[in-house]
Scaffold this active site. Structure first.
Site, PDB file in Angstrom:
ATOM      1  N   ASP A  88       0.857  -1.188   0.000  1.00 17.87           N
ATOM      2  CA  ASP A  88       0.000   0.000   0.000  1.00 17.87           C
ATOM      3  C   ASP A  88       0.899   1.246   0.000  1.00 17.87           C
ATOM      4  OD1 ASP A  88      -2.227   1.976   1.019  1.00 17.87           O
ATOM      5  OD2 ASP A  88      -3.302   0.141   0.500  1.00 17.87           O
ATOM      6  N   ASP A  89       0.432   2.337   0.562  1.00 19.77           N
ATOM      7  CA  ASP A  89       1.174   3.603   0.493  1.00 19.77           C
ATOM      8  C   ASP A  89       2.520   3.489   1.244  1.00 19.77           C
ATOM      9  OD1 ASP A  89       1.753   6.252  -0.054  1.00 19.77           O
ATOM     10  OD2 ASP A  89      -0.095   7.047   0.822  1.00 19.77           O
ATOM     11  N   LYS A 164      -3.533  -0.856  -7.064  1.00 21.55           N
ATOM     12  CA  LYS A 164      -4.537  -0.073  -6.333  1.00 21.55           C
ATOM     13  C   LYS A 164      -4.244   1.399  -6.574  1.00 21.55           C
ATOM     14  CE  LYS A 164      -5.972   1.230  -1.622  1.00 21.55           C
ATOM     15  NZ  LYS A 164      -5.868   0.915  -0.178  1.00 21.55           N
ATOM     16  N   ASP A 166      -5.270   5.051  -5.544  1.00 15.49           N
ATOM     17  CA  ASP A 166      -5.988   5.861  -4.556  1.00 15.49           C
ATOM     18  C   ASP A 166      -6.380   7.214  -5.161  1.00 15.49           C
ATOM     19  OD1 ASP A 166      -7.095   6.451  -2.092  1.00 15.49           O
ATOM     20  OD2 ASP A 166      -5.346   5.777  -0.965  1.00 15.49           O
ATOM     21  N   SER A 198     -10.396   3.732  -6.472  1.00 19.28           N
ATOM     22  CA  SER A 198     -10.881   4.309  -5.204  1.00 19.28           C
ATOM     23  C   SER A 198     -11.893   5.423  -5.397  1.00 19.28           C
ATOM     24  CB  SER A 198      -9.698   4.848  -4.396  1.00 19.28           C
ATOM     25  OG  SER A 198      -8.796   3.820  -4.091  1.00 19.28           O
ATOM     26  N   ARG A 223     -13.475   0.801  -4.424  1.00 13.12           N
ATOM     27  CA  ARG A 223     -13.751   1.063  -3.019  1.00 13.12           C
ATOM     28  C   ARG A 223     -14.941   2.004  -2.883  1.00 13.12           C
ATOM     29  NH1 ARG A 223     -10.003   1.532   0.748  1.00 13.12           N
ATOM     30  NH2 ARG A 223     -11.652   2.691   1.775  1.00 13.12           N
ATOM     31  N   ASP A 227     -12.076   4.170   4.442  1.00 10.58           N
ATOM     32  CA  ASP A 227     -11.155   3.122   4.906  1.00 10.58           C
ATOM     33  C   ASP A 227     -11.702   2.374   6.120  1.00 10.58           C
ATOM     34  OD1 ASP A 227      -9.421   4.058   3.024  1.00 10.58           O
ATOM     35  OD2 ASP A 227      -7.912   4.790   4.439  1.00 10.58           O
TER      36      ASP A 227
END
Ligand SMILES: *[C@@H]1O[C@H](CO)[C@@H](O)[C@H](O)[C@H]1NC(C)=O
Ligand SMILES: *[C@@H]1O[C@H](CO)[C@@H](O)[C@H](O)[C@H]1NC(C)=O
Ligand SMILES: *[C@@H]1O[C@H](CO)[C@@H](O)[C@H](O)[C@H]1NC(C)=O
Length: 407
Positions: A88-89, A164, A166, A198, A223, A227
């Site tokens: 992830d980030d 992914k 965002d 997202s 999404r 979160d």
């Protein structure tokens, strides 16, 4: 608080398995995510911990992802279908390299992303990465907006299998087009990559109308909401949001394109055993991607058992890909159902989850009738409790069955 849940597969008495593939005509067609993707992702558990000096085992680093890839295999997760290891980030350097390319943090990913991708692939797993559509990622590292084509190519060169994307530091009004553009560049690399979007979570935040037709054309999963956090409050808020909006967007889920309620947090600090069963059950009913974010190397056996319950995973991964719904609420007990295979004489089988949000702890069962929960096959149903270790649940299922056959 007390929650209990039961996921029961309701099979038909006369089995004539027929599998229908539901498809909408203009959906993303990269051949991927024909069932909801399953894997592991760092964010919920490990966040943006970049302090490897003080937290060598918890920081976002090559080491963390290698250990989790190892554990997916050695702890049996890979065998039941979890396959993606997803960064992830907080993996990036603060600036792009001299050639304008994305570069991982040199200290925490000393061998580069391609080497990590190779490692994950050597375990028979697939490799995923995170970026952001805007000028920066949510944690402030370089985003893709001015370098979309180059970044898609870089991911393909690194043999990424899942991206992914965002939506921080970006105009929410340009996202429908912008995510489509990045998806086009992913496609043009020729490397099939699952595309996790997202944008609806950001559009929802602004109370914008979400274009699900566009999402299903562009993304493999998206999404829908905020979160997830490590609490029952967070899980039940997301589940409730999905139930409240189900008439608007359940129909856009299907093979290749899924609504995403966010990660499984089972095995962390916030959920009890019963609450963990509830998350697993609801996520399976709503055909959710099953992306765990937890410590696979240090998992209590009862949580591992929930995460590896093959019959519930089979509900989530049902080939029809029909997203289920919350169908009935009475006395603060929710009933969720999902049509699944086998299909006989045009009648579906059903997965049924009873999720009690009662706090009185009453130890004797409540009644529910099949017609209340929309099960109307005149031939009747066979029942199987998918949490068979739970005595009280089995008793409940038996009572339900007896009532049915008496009618
Ligand atoms: C690119 O898109 C075309 C058309 O939808 C599709 O047939 C092809 O499989 C896609 N390729 C990749 C690598 O995603
Ligand atoms: C939603 O997206 C589809 C596909 O991109 C597009 O054809 C349609 O016009 C959009 N609808 C709205 C209301 O913007
Ligand atoms: C459940 O149904 C049975 C049979 O109709 C009935 O005897 C019983 O009182 C009911 N229990 C509750 C809690 O409603």
């Amino acid at each position: 608080m007390f929650q209990s849940s039961m996921l029961t597969r309701v099979g038909l008495s006369f089995l004539l398995p027929v599998v229908y593939w539901l498809g909408q005509s203009h959906c993303l067609d990269n051949g991927l995510a024909l069932t909801p993707p399953m894997g592991w992702m760092a964010w919920q558990r490990y966040r943006c911990n970049i302090d490897c000096d003080n937290y060598p085992d918890e920081c976002i680093s090559e080491n963390l992802f290698k250990r989790m890839a190892d554990a997916l295999v050695s702890e049996g997760y890979k065998d039941v279908g979890y396959e993606y290891v997803i960064i992830d980030d907080c993996w990036l350097e603060n600036k792009r390299g001299a050639n304008g390319r994305l570069e991982p943090d040199k200290k925490r990913f000393p061998n580069g992303i391609k080497a990590l991708s190779d490692y994950v692939h050597s375990k028979g797993l697939k490799f995923g990465i995170y970026e952001d559509y805007g000028t920066k990622t949510c944690a402030g590292f370089p985003g893709v907006i001015d370098n979309m084509k180059l970044d898609a190519q870089t991911f393909a060169e690194w043999e990424v299998d899942y991206v992914k994307l965002d939506g921080c530091y970006a105009s929410v009004f340009s996202m429908d087009e912008g995510y489509r553009e990045f998806g086009k560049y992913l496609n043009e690399t020729g490397r099939p990559m699952v595309y996790s979007c997202s944008l609806p979570a950001y559009q929802e935040e602004r109370k914008m109308q979400i274009n699900f037709t566009n999402l299903a054309e562009v993304c493999n999963l998206w999404r829908n909401y905020d979160d997830i956090d490590d609490s029952w409050y967070s899980v039940s808020t997301i589940a409730n949001y999905f139930a409240t909006k189900q008439d608007l967007w359940t129909q856009y889920a299907g093979p290749g394109h899924w609504n995403d309620p966010d990660m499984l947090i089972i095995g962390n600090f916030g959920l009890s055993y019963e609450q963990s069963k509830a998350q697993m059950s609801i996520w399976a009913i709503i055909a959710a991607p099953l992306i765990m974010s937890n410590n696979l190397q240090n998992m209590k056996p009862e949580f591992k058992e929930i995460l590896q319950n093959k019959k519930i995973l089979a509900i989530d991964q049902d080939p029809l890909g029909i997203q289920g719904r919350r169908i009935y609420v009475e006395k603060n007990i929710e009933t969720w159902t999902r049509p699944v295979t086998p299909v006989a004489e045009d009648k579906y089988s059903y997965a049924v989850a009873f999720v009690s949000k009662r706090t009185d702890g009453r130890a004797f069962p409540y009644n529910v009738t099949l017609s209340n929960i929309g099960l109307t096959n005149p031939y009747g149903y066979k029942f199987e409790d998918l949490f068979p270790d739970d005595v009280s649940n089995s008793r409940r299922a038996r009572i339900l069955e007896r009532r049915h056959f008496q009618r």
